[in-house]
Design a protein around this motif. Structure first.
Motif, PDB file in Angstrom:
ATOM      1  N   ASN A  40       0.846  -1.185   0.000  1.00 19.27           N
ATOM      2  CA  ASN A  40       0.000   0.000   0.000  1.00 19.27           C
ATOM      3  C   ASN A  40       0.888   1.244   0.000  1.00 19.27           C
ATOM      4  O   ASN A  40       1.724   1.430   0.879  1.00 19.27           O
ATOM      5  N   ILE A  41       0.747   2.071  -1.012  1.00 19.60           N
ATOM      6  CA  ILE A  41       1.613   3.240  -1.177  1.00 19.60           C
ATOM      7  C   ILE A  41       1.248   4.300  -0.151  1.00 19.60           C
ATOM      8  O   ILE A  41       0.093   4.710  -0.045  1.00 19.60           O
ATOM      9  N   ALA A  42       2.245   4.739   0.620  1.00 18.87           N
ATOM     10  CA  ALA A  42       2.012   5.774   1.628  1.00 18.87           C
ATOM     11  C   ALA A  42       1.641   7.090   0.958  1.00 18.87           C
ATOM     12  O   ALA A  42       2.235   7.495  -0.040  1.00 18.87           O
ATOM     13  N   GLU A  43       0.637   7.765   1.499  1.00 15.07           N
ATOM     14  CA  GLU A  43       0.175   9.037   0.947  1.00 15.07           C
ATOM     15  C   GLU A  43       0.379  10.124   1.988  1.00 15.07           C
ATOM     16  O   GLU A  43       0.377   9.873   3.185  1.00 15.07           O
ATOM     17  N   ASP A  44       0.537  11.391   1.492  1.00 13.51           N
ATOM     18  CA  ASP A  44       0.430  12.483   2.444  1.00 13.51           C
ATOM     19  C   ASP A  44      -1.044  12.611   2.809  1.00 13.51           C
ATOM     20  O   ASP A  44      -1.927  12.064   2.135  1.00 13.51           O
ATOM     21  N   GLN A  45      -1.353  13.328   3.889  1.00 14.04           N
ATOM     22  CA  GLN A  45      -2.718  13.318   4.418  1.00 14.04           C
ATOM     23  C   GLN A  45      -3.747  13.836   3.417  1.00 14.04           C
ATOM     24  O   GLN A  45      -4.827  13.261   3.269  1.00 14.04           O
ATOM     25  N   VAL A 102      -6.799   0.600   0.165  1.00 17.27           N
ATOM     26  CA  VAL A 102      -5.522  -0.014  -0.190  1.00 17.27           C
ATOM     27  C   VAL A 102      -5.311   0.132  -1.690  1.00 17.27           C
ATOM     28  O   VAL A 102      -6.018  -0.486  -2.486  1.00 17.27           O
ATOM     29  N   ASN A 103      -4.367   0.993  -2.047  1.00 17.41           N
ATOM     30  CA  ASN A 103      -4.061   1.244  -3.462  1.00 17.41           C
ATOM     31  C   ASN A 103      -5.314   1.550  -4.283  1.00 17.41           C
ATOM     32  O   ASN A 103      -5.534   1.025  -5.368  1.00 17.41           O
ATOM     33  N   GLY A 104      -6.167   2.420  -3.715  1.00 16.42           N
ATOM     34  CA  GLY A 104      -7.343   2.881  -4.439  1.00 16.42           C
ATOM     35  C   GLY A 104      -8.562   1.990  -4.308  1.00 16.42           C
ATOM     36  O   GLY A 104      -9.627   2.322  -4.828  1.00 16.42           O
ATOM     37  N   THR A 105      -8.441   0.861  -3.609  1.00 12.14           N
ATOM     38  CA  THR A 105      -9.563  -0.075  -3.458  1.00 12.14           C
ATOM     39  C   THR A 105      -9.961  -0.174  -1.995  1.00 12.14           C
ATOM     40  O   THR A 105      -9.104  -0.302  -1.120  1.00 12.14           O
ATOM     41  N   LYS A 106     -11.265  -0.133  -1.712  1.00  7.49           N
ATOM     42  CA  LYS A 106     -11.741  -0.221  -0.347  1.00  7.49           C
ATOM     43  C   LYS A 106     -11.680  -1.648   0.165  1.00  7.49           C
ATOM     44  O   LYS A 106     -12.082  -2.580  -0.523  1.00  7.49           O
ATOM     45  N   LYS A 107     -11.175  -1.814   1.392  1.00 11.96           N
ATOM     46  CA  LYS A 107     -11.137  -3.113   2.055  1.00 11.96           C
ATOM     47  C   LYS A 107     -11.926  -3.000   3.361  1.00 11.96           C
ATOM     48  O   LYS A 107     -11.657  -2.121   4.171  1.00 11.96           O
TER      49      LYS A 107
END
Length: 414
Positions: free
Chosen positions: A120-125, A244-249
């Motif tokens: 999962n790519i870390a994003e800024d807030q 997670v990478n644009g997909t809801k879990k």
């Protein structure tokens, strides 16, 4: 009464895997806690310092020890029951906050490892919040997307993306209103009320001023937003979702009497998941400023939170352990074992198990693509170990699946 125990060099206070409800505090000497790293399989060692507790999580959570406690030099450790520890804990405000922060940090570290394994790519807030909103929008959950876009605009009023997000908010709001018109008169979920210790604790009229109500699919907190409040569910259910990478879990469903949002309060970090109302929900909302006062002034609440952390740390480690299994067949088998354990709620497992889950759910828990997951489940179906239906599975003998997992793992480690 707590009892001072003397241990000679080389003694084992308890072994990894033991069922043991004792809690210890090191008075003098040296104790080494050794365990196996879930991800690498390598040994991990941690020294206990004088005055520190050990054995708390497994004793509170009623699960097996995760480490072996070895005495390095002649040592004295005070041994106590959970009840004796609770009495000591409730009268020590400094200890309360220290242990809550330690456990919160441990849970946060497991979350980070899990995200790393899932790539999962870390994003800024800001980018993260917008990605979460988009995932809801793409799934046509417009009410939820609208809530997150609005939270974003309130949290970041001076953002350079204000015009873009305002437009997305307006689009989501319009689509949400159309959905409501189509579904008028339909309640997607009935509110559930149960009674337990935390509900009784906060049922006093004095807590009513903290009450907030939420509509179906309304976002209570969004992943990545700053954490400045936490919640106790009084009625209804709350869905925990992670992007997670644009997909809801879907992570979990919380029921009345459960807390959420407390982790960000304790370690000043962004929210690690999105919490969405299922049906109508009523919560008590406590802000960051009164958190410590509330916790230290209500020892029972502090103990409830401590027990909650113990359970969540254990559950997250159990899920993380699955993601670290290389053999995909063994991994899927262990997912079914884990879900059966969750269904049993600590009772002895029955051989035949009905698992209320879909192929997509198993794919999520296993961290595998839908195609690989379906192939592996079909192998179990062909072997007549599992019967697969649209919304549930029948495991004919859960002990057989457990043996499958253990056999394949033993072969993999040779």
């Amino acid at each position: 009464m707590p009892k001072a125990m003397q241990y000679s060099k080389g003694s084992i206070i308890y072994f990894e895997g033991d069922m043991d409800d004792r809690i210890f505090i090191l008075q003098q000497g040296s104790v080494l806690l050794t365990s196996t790293d879930i991800e690498t399989g390598k040994p991990v060692a941690e020294s206990v310092k004088n005055g520190e507790f050990f054995g708390v999580k497994s004793a509170f959570g009623h699960f097996s020890r995760e480490e072996t406690a070895t005495v390095l030099v002649p040592t004295v450790a005070v041994c106590m029951t959970v009840q004796e520890f609770e009495l000591l804990f409730s009268n020590n405000k400094q200890l309360i906050m220290k242990m809550l922060r330690v456990f919160s940090n441990q849970l946060r570290q497991i979350h980070k490892k899990t995200e790393s394994v899932l790539h999962n790519i870390a994003e800024d807030q800001q980018t993260g919040m917008l990605a979460v909103a988009k995932s809801f929008y793409d799934d046509e959950q417009y009410r939820s997307a609208c809530d997150i876009y609005l939270k974003f605009l309130i949290r970041y009023p001076n953002t350079t993306r204000k015009a873009e997000v305002s437009k997305l908010y307006a689009e989501s709001k319009l689509r949400s209103e159309k959905q409501i018109m189509r579904n008028r008169g339909i309640d997607p979920s009935e509110s559930i009320d149960v009674s337990n210790s935390s509900l009784k604790l906060f049922s006093l009229p004095a807590f009513e001023r903290f009450a907030k109500e939420y509509e179906p699919n309304q976002i209570i907190i969004s992943e990545y937003e700053p954490g400045d409040s936490f919640y106790l569910i009084q009625s209804g259910s709350v869905q925990l979702v992670k992007c997670v990478n644009g997909t809801k879990k879907h992570l979990d469903i919380l029921k009345p009497g459960e807390f959420f949002g407390e982790m960000a309060i304790l370690d000043n970090s962004p929210r690690s998941a999105t919490c969405m109302a299922i049906g109508k929900v009523k919560c008590l909302e406590f802000n960051k400023e009164n958190f410590e006062l509330l916790i230290t002034g209500n020892p029972q609440m502090a103990l409830l939170l401590l027990k909650l952390f113990c359970k969540r740390i254990y559950d997250q480690k159990r899920r993380f352990r699955i993601l670290c299994i290389k053999d995909t067949h063994a991994r899927v088998a262990d997912v079914f074992c884990m879900l059966a354990e969750m269904n049993s709620q600590g009772k002895e497992l029955e051989k035949q198990q009905r698992i209320n889950a879909t192929f997509a759910d198993i794919s999520h828990w296993a961290g595998l693509s839908p195609e690989v997951t379906r192939d592996e489940i079909n192998r179990f179906v062909e072997q007549r170990k599992i019967e697969a239906y649209d919304n549930y599975f029948i495991v004919n003998n859960i002990l057989d699946l457990k043996r499958t997992y253990e056999t394949r793992m033993n072969v993999a480690t040779r």
